[in-house]
Design a protein around this motif. Sequence first.
Motif, short mmCIF file in Angstrom:
data_model
loop_
_atom_site.label_atom_id
_atom_site.label_comp_id
_atom_site.label_asym_id
_atom_site.label_seq_id
_atom_site.Cartn_x
_atom_site.Cartn_y
_atom_site.Cartn_z
N GLY A 76 0.81 -1.21 0.00
CA GLY A 76 0.00 0.00 0.00
C GLY A 76 0.84 1.26 0.00
N SER A 77 0.15 2.37 -0.26
CA SER A 77 0.76 3.69 -0.20
C SER A 77 -0.33 4.67 0.19
N SER A 78 0.03 5.67 1.00
CA SER A 78 -0.98 6.61 1.47
C SER A 78 -0.36 7.96 1.78
N VAL A 79 -1.22 8.98 1.81
CA VAL A 79 -0.82 10.32 2.22
C VAL A 79 -1.66 10.69 3.43
N LEU A 80 -1.09 11.46 4.34
CA LEU A 80 -1.79 11.88 5.54
C LEU A 80 -1.22 13.22 5.98
N GLU A 81 -2.04 14.00 6.68
CA GLU A 81 -1.62 15.35 7.08
C GLU A 81 -2.20 15.78 8.40
N ALA A 82 -1.45 16.62 9.06
CA ALA A 82 -1.91 17.31 10.25
C ALA A 82 -1.68 18.80 10.05
N ASP A 83 -2.16 19.57 10.98
CA ASP A 83 -1.97 21.01 10.91
C ASP A 83 -0.48 21.32 10.95
N GLY A 84 0.07 21.64 9.78
CA GLY A 84 1.50 21.91 9.69
C GLY A 84 2.36 20.68 9.56
N VAL A 85 1.78 19.47 9.59
CA VAL A 85 2.53 18.22 9.47
C VAL A 85 1.94 17.40 8.34
N ARG A 86 2.80 16.95 7.41
CA ARG A 86 2.35 16.16 6.28
C ARG A 86 3.19 14.89 6.17
N GLY A 87 2.54 13.83 5.75
CA GLY A 87 3.25 12.56 5.64
C GLY A 87 2.95 11.83 4.36
N PHE A 88 3.92 11.09 3.88
CA PHE A 88 3.76 10.21 2.72
C PHE A 88 4.34 8.86 3.09
N LEU A 89 3.56 7.80 2.89
CA LEU A 89 3.97 6.44 3.26
C LEU A 89 3.94 5.56 2.02
#
Length: 272
Positions: A70-83
Amino acid sequence: MRNRTARARCQTYTPLLACEVRILSLISLLLLASVAAFGAVGAQGTVGFRSGFTEGNGIPPRGRVDVDYGSSVLEADGVRGFLAGEVTAHVPMTRRMGVRVHLNSYSRITTPQSTVAGREDMGIGTAFNVAENHDWRPSAALLTRVDVPSGSLPGQGTAWRPTMKVALSWRLPSRVTLASNLGVAIPGARGEQFTQHFGSVWLGRPVAGRVGSFAEIFAIDRETRTGPSTRFVRGGLTLLVRNTLHVDVHASTQLSGAAPRRTFGIGAKHRL
């Protein structure tokens, strides 16, 4: 509990990573558009569903191995992630017992201050089937996992982090599948570890032909030692490419918090 490290770093959400979202969206549309090329069969096939918040209790037959990707993107206020990766290999040992190897993901975390990237810790687990589904009695399995300090992502700590859960599953009328996990984990860094309880409910059903759908809700009593409880809801579509391979498109959001976390991703489960 996939991608536990990345989720702990993202506490609130803003719009998703534009570049990765566009790429994943394009791939998702291409996968779902290919449905027309196939005839009608069950939506999940023999390989079962790919683990999300909820883990399945299936063990592949001897001589075969089930692999999740799998692959996914996720974010928080001021924080971003790519897996990218999200690999779990399901290896049978006997008819009732299997081993699960969780390679997890390459992770890139971007904050207003900096960007860090690296491999998340890997994990090793077991699955032991206790009972089979019969009428309204669910199939039941005991699942264990230990995350081992082995990655290269900064700030992961040096503690081994165990998890134990009970996985239940029912086959309901109209090819509906109901699953649930109840468990306990010990996350955190060495010297700062704490006990965490969690539970989930997963529901899957066919839509049309080779397309299926699923939804799940997941609750954690706390994500940090002194943090509040959190709940997530997740849903998606699956496409059965063949009986031993299906792909999925999914999204999730946090139900609590002023700026709830959101993710979007794609994945596949393959029986080798």
